[in-house]
Motif scaffolding. Structure first.
Motif, PDB file in Angstrom:
ATOM      1  N   UNK A  77      56.142  60.951  60.156  1.00  0.00           N
ATOM      2  CA  UNK A  77      56.914  60.424  61.275  1.00  0.00           C
ATOM      3  C   UNK A  77      56.730  61.300  62.506  1.00  0.00           C
ATOM      4  N   UNK A  78      56.624  60.674  63.659  1.00  0.00           N
ATOM      5  CA  UNK A  78      56.474  61.408  64.911  1.00  0.00           C
ATOM      6  C   UNK A  78      57.823  61.710  65.562  1.00  0.00           C
ATOM      7  N   UNK A  79      58.848  60.956  65.184  1.00  0.00           N
ATOM      8  CA  UNK A  79      60.153  61.133  65.804  1.00  0.00           C
ATOM      9  C   UNK A  79      61.113  61.925  64.936  1.00  0.00           C
ATOM     10  N   UNK A  80      62.398  61.811  65.261  1.00  0.00           N
ATOM     11  CA  UNK A  80      63.443  62.493  64.504  1.00  0.00           C
ATOM     12  C   UNK A  80      63.801  61.690  63.254  1.00  0.00           C
ATOM     13  N   UNK A  81      64.248  62.387  62.206  1.00  0.00           N
ATOM     14  CA  UNK A  81      64.524  61.741  60.923  1.00  0.00           C
ATOM     15  C   UNK A  81      65.869  62.153  60.355  1.00  0.00           C
ATOM     16  N   UNK A  82      66.510  61.187  59.690  1.00  0.00           N
ATOM     17  CA  UNK A  82      67.630  61.465  58.795  1.00  0.00           C
ATOM     18  C   UNK A  82      67.231  60.934  57.422  1.00  0.00           C
ATOM     19  N   UNK A  83      67.152  61.821  56.440  1.00  0.00           N
ATOM     20  CA  UNK A  83      66.722  61.430  55.100  1.00  0.00           C
ATOM     21  C   UNK A  83      67.824  61.769  54.106  1.00  0.00           C
ATOM     22  N   UNK A  84      68.254  60.769  53.353  1.00  0.00           N
ATOM     23  CA  UNK A  84      69.279  60.953  52.317  1.00  0.00           C
ATOM     24  C   UNK A  84      68.606  60.824  50.953  1.00  0.00           C
ATOM     25  N   UNK A  85      68.516  61.929  50.229  1.00  0.00           N
ATOM     26  CA  UNK A  85      67.846  61.968  48.924  1.00  0.00           C
ATOM     27  C   UNK A  85      68.871  62.151  47.808  1.00  0.00           C
ATOM     28  N   UNK A  86      68.792  61.300  46.801  1.00  0.00           N
ATOM     29  CA  UNK A  86      69.583  61.465  45.574  1.00  0.00           C
ATOM     30  C   UNK A  86      68.597  61.722  44.444  1.00  0.00           C
ATOM     31  N   UNK A  87      68.631  62.922  43.876  1.00  0.00           N
ATOM     32  CA  UNK A  87      67.653  63.282  42.839  1.00  0.00           C
ATOM     33  C   UNK A  87      68.109  62.826  41.461  1.00  0.00           C
ATOM     34  N   UNK A  88      67.180  62.870  40.495  1.00  0.00           N
ATOM     35  CA  UNK A  88      67.472  62.398  39.136  1.00  0.00           C
ATOM     36  C   UNK A  88      67.152  63.418  38.037  1.00  0.00           C
ATOM     37  N   UNK A  89      66.454  64.483  38.369  1.00  0.00           N
ATOM     38  CA  UNK A  89      65.967  65.416  37.342  1.00  0.00           C
ATOM     39  C   UNK A  89      67.063  65.888  36.388  1.00  0.00           C
ATOM     40  N   UNK A  90      68.252  66.170  36.931  1.00  0.00           N
ATOM     41  CA  UNK A  90      69.318  66.765  36.120  1.00  0.00           C
ATOM     42  C   UNK A  90      70.286  65.745  35.522  1.00  0.00           C
ATOM     43  N   UNK A  91      69.876  64.493  35.507  1.00  0.00           N
ATOM     44  CA  UNK A  91      70.748  63.460  34.933  1.00  0.00           C
ATOM     45  C   UNK A  91      70.658  63.484  33.405  1.00  0.00           C
ATOM     46  N   UNK A  92      71.745  63.083  32.750  1.00  0.00           N
ATOM     47  CA  UNK A  92      71.737  62.949  31.301  1.00  0.00           C
ATOM     48  C   UNK A  92      70.803  61.799  30.889  1.00  0.00           C
ATOM     49  N   UNK A  93      70.369  61.732  29.616  1.00  0.00           N
ATOM     50  CA  UNK A  93      70.627  62.668  28.515  1.00  0.00           C
ATOM     51  C   UNK A  93      69.760  63.921  28.598  1.00  0.00           C
ATOM     52  N   UNK A  94      70.247  65.026  28.023  1.00  0.00           N
ATOM     53  CA  UNK A  94      69.572  66.310  28.159  1.00  0.00           C
ATOM     54  C   UNK A  94      68.816  66.743  26.903  1.00  0.00           C
ATOM     55  N   UNK A  95      69.183  66.213  25.753  1.00  0.00           N
ATOM     56  CA  UNK A  95      68.723  66.758  24.474  1.00  0.00           C
ATOM     57  C   UNK A  95      67.226  66.816  24.273  1.00  0.00           C
ATOM     58  N   UNK A  96      66.474  65.839  24.764  1.00  0.00           N
ATOM     59  CA  UNK A  96      65.045  65.760  24.457  1.00  0.00           C
ATOM     60  C   UNK A  96      64.143  66.076  25.649  1.00  0.00           C
ATOM     61  N   UNK A 114      80.302  71.930  23.288  1.00  0.00           N
ATOM     62  CA  UNK A 114      80.264  70.949  22.202  1.00  0.00           C
ATOM     63  C   UNK A 114      78.883  70.881  21.563  1.00  0.00           C
ATOM     64  N   UNK A 115      77.834  71.068  22.367  1.00  0.00           N
ATOM     65  CA  UNK A 115      76.468  71.067  21.852  1.00  0.00           C
ATOM     66  C   UNK A 115      75.669  72.087  22.664  1.00  0.00           C
ATOM     67  N   UNK A 116      75.517  73.276  22.077  1.00  0.00           N
ATOM     68  CA  UNK A 116      74.891  74.377  22.805  1.00  0.00           C
ATOM     69  C   UNK A 116      73.425  74.116  23.131  1.00  0.00           C
ATOM     70  N   UNK A 117      72.722  73.395  22.258  1.00  0.00           N
ATOM     71  CA  UNK A 117      71.313  73.118  22.518  1.00  0.00           C
ATOM     72  C   UNK A 117      71.147  72.187  23.722  1.00  0.00           C
ATOM     73  N   UNK A 118      71.984  71.170  23.774  1.00  0.00           N
ATOM     74  CA  UNK A 118      71.944  70.250  24.911  1.00  0.00           C
ATOM     75  C   UNK A 118      72.284  70.992  26.204  1.00  0.00           C
ATOM     76  N   UNK A 119      73.306  71.861  26.153  1.00  0.00           N
ATOM     77  CA  UNK A 119      73.689  72.625  27.338  1.00  0.00           C
ATOM     78  C   UNK A 119      72.578  73.578  27.750  1.00  0.00           C
ATOM     79  N   UNK A 120      71.885  74.157  26.791  1.00  0.00           N
ATOM     80  CA  UNK A 120      70.755  75.026  27.075  1.00  0.00           C
ATOM     81  C   UNK A 120      69.659  74.271  27.823  1.00  0.00           C
ATOM     82  N   UNK A 121      69.413  73.037  27.416  1.00  0.00           N
ATOM     83  CA  UNK A 121      68.439  72.203  28.118  1.00  0.00           C
ATOM     84  C   UNK A 121      68.885  71.920  29.552  1.00  0.00           C
ATOM     85  N   UNK A 122      70.195  71.714  29.717  1.00  0.00           N
ATOM     86  CA  UNK A 122      70.724  71.476  31.062  1.00  0.00           C
ATOM     87  C   UNK A 122      70.505  72.696  31.951  1.00  0.00           C
TER      88      UNK A 122
END
Length: 270
Positions: free
Chosen positions: A69-88, A101-109
């Motif tokens: 873009x040559x002009x000014x920008x407003x960009x609104x980004x919603x990311x997905x990388x950290x969305x559940x499920x986490x286990x695999x 409740x599940x340490x392995x899943x939390x470790x992945x997070x």
């Protein structure tokens, strides 16, 4: 709408499909001129076995959009990388966790967060290299559900609703402690960093923020209060009046007869 009036190119980016929350229609209704999703992104790399497009790729999409873009920008980004499920997502994680409740899943997070930290750090460094004045507003929308009831009960209700917030400018390096604030105040905070004019509506938000820095239903953090209040009726009369004005404008715009539009409450004063 504020930036559309000033000839900004406004773009929403979400590295996922468009069916969730009818984003294709919603972003258009919100006034965004462009919407980039997983089917139209150029950067779609993923981390290990994570099924979601990475933060690193999403940030690169932002940078590519700015460059194109040559002009000014407003960009609104919603990311997905950290969305559940986490286990695999990852075969192994170097982070040790106990007490959830599940340490392995939390470790992945936590490994998700590590990748995100690296991506954000690299993104900020690239923002610093841009010739144009650029502001980044970074926040989390909610905590994950990995902690379980034990961890939840060990913390206060407001603590379990807190997420990180960072406002960074590659020009204005002044430090400011934001404290706990609600997302409705991000826009006026951003305009303050940009040293830009505000609308009448944003002036109201500034007044409300000075009295009520953070709130949602049944959770109200009034200025100088020692703890959250559960009811509007527990707030000071001044705060209740400001909050009532805010709610009335919400009603007017969404359901009412839009009287506030006739008063130029949302207009940019040039």
């Amino acid at each position: 709408s504020y930036l559309n009036e000033q000839n900004y190119q406004t773009t929403a980016i979400h590295p996922y499909n468009t069916s969730m929350y009818k984003r294709q229609n919603v972003y258009q209704s919100l006034g965004f001129q462009n919407f980039i999703n997983e089917d139209t992104m150029k950067n779609t790399e993923k981390m290990e076995s994570n099924p979601y497009i990475s933060d690193k790729a999403a940030y690169q999409e932002v940078l590519d959009t700015l460059e194109a873009s040559k002009g000014s920008n407003f960009i609104h980004l919603v990311t997905m990388q950290n969305h559940m499920p986490y286990g695999s997502k990852y075969v192994s994680s170097e982070y040790e966790v106990s007490g959830t409740e599940n340490d392995q899943i939390t470790s992945n997070y936590l490994k998700d967060l590590s990748y995100s930290d690296q991506a954000l750090d690299n993104f900020i460094k690239q923002i610093d290299q841009l010739a144009e004045p650029t502001i980044v507003v970074f926040w989390g929308d909610h905590l994950p559900s990995v902690y379980g009831d034990v961890i939840f009960n060990q913390n206060s209700l407001d603590k379990m609703h807190e997420t990180p917030l960072l406002i960074y400018s590659n020009v204005n390096k002044k430090d400011k402690e934001l404290g706990m604030i609600s997302p409705i105040y991000f826009a006026p905070e951003l305009l303050e960093v940009a040293n830009a004019d505000i609308t009448g509506f944003y002036a109201l938000l500034n007044q409300l923020q000075s009295n009520l820095p953070a709130f949602e239903k049944e959770m109200y953090l009034e200025k100088n209060a020692e703890k959250m209040k559960k009811s509007v009726n527990e707030l000071s009369q001044e705060t209740q009046a400001l909050l009532a004005d805010y709610y009335m404008i919400q009603y007017d715009i969404t359901t009412g007869k839009k009287y506030s539009l006739q008063t130029n409450l949302f207009a940019h004063n040039k």
